[in-house]
Scaffold this motif. Structure first.
Motif: not given
Length: 128
Positions: A111-122
């Protein structure tokens, strides 16, 4: 900001402390008695700085560092929440009656990895 230009300059901690003093006076209290936690510690301290003769007893619990930006404060809180959750999980899975699945830590990591990836895209940059 554009449509609220007249009030935008008054949306800050000092203005809020002045509003608290108006409320204190409207209630007819000579002194302000304050219980502040987190941001309330900063607001209470600002009030005390502005109106030192109008302060009664104050309890300031969980003071925040006023030199940090909102992003830095939020990041620090998130790290604290994550640490508390991980420690809870570590302890829970050692107990026979823990309701969490044994692989919950791996799930949290994903979950943390997915959230971090979403943050980096945004965002154009990472806060670390």
């Amino acid at each position: 900001k554009t449509r609220s230009a007249k009030i935008y300059a008054h949306i800050d901690t000092e203005s809020a402390a002045r509003d608290v003093d108006v409320l204190r006076a409207a209630l007819g209290d000579e002194k302000l008695y304050w219980l502040g936690a987190s941001y309330g510690t900063f607001l209470g301290a600002t009030y005390a700085d502005l109106f030192p003769t109008k302060v009664g007893r104050m309890v300031l619990d969980g003071a925040i560092d006023p030199t940090l930006t909102n992003v830095e404060l939020t990041h620090g809180q998130a790290k604290g929440f994550e640490l508390a959750l991980r420690r809870f999980v570590e302890n829970c899975i050692t107990q026979a009656d823990c309701p969490l699945p044994r692989d919950v830590q791996g799930g949290l990591d994903r979950i943390q990895q997915r959230l971090h990836a979403l943050y980096l895209k945004a965002e154009p940059h990472s806060i670390g």
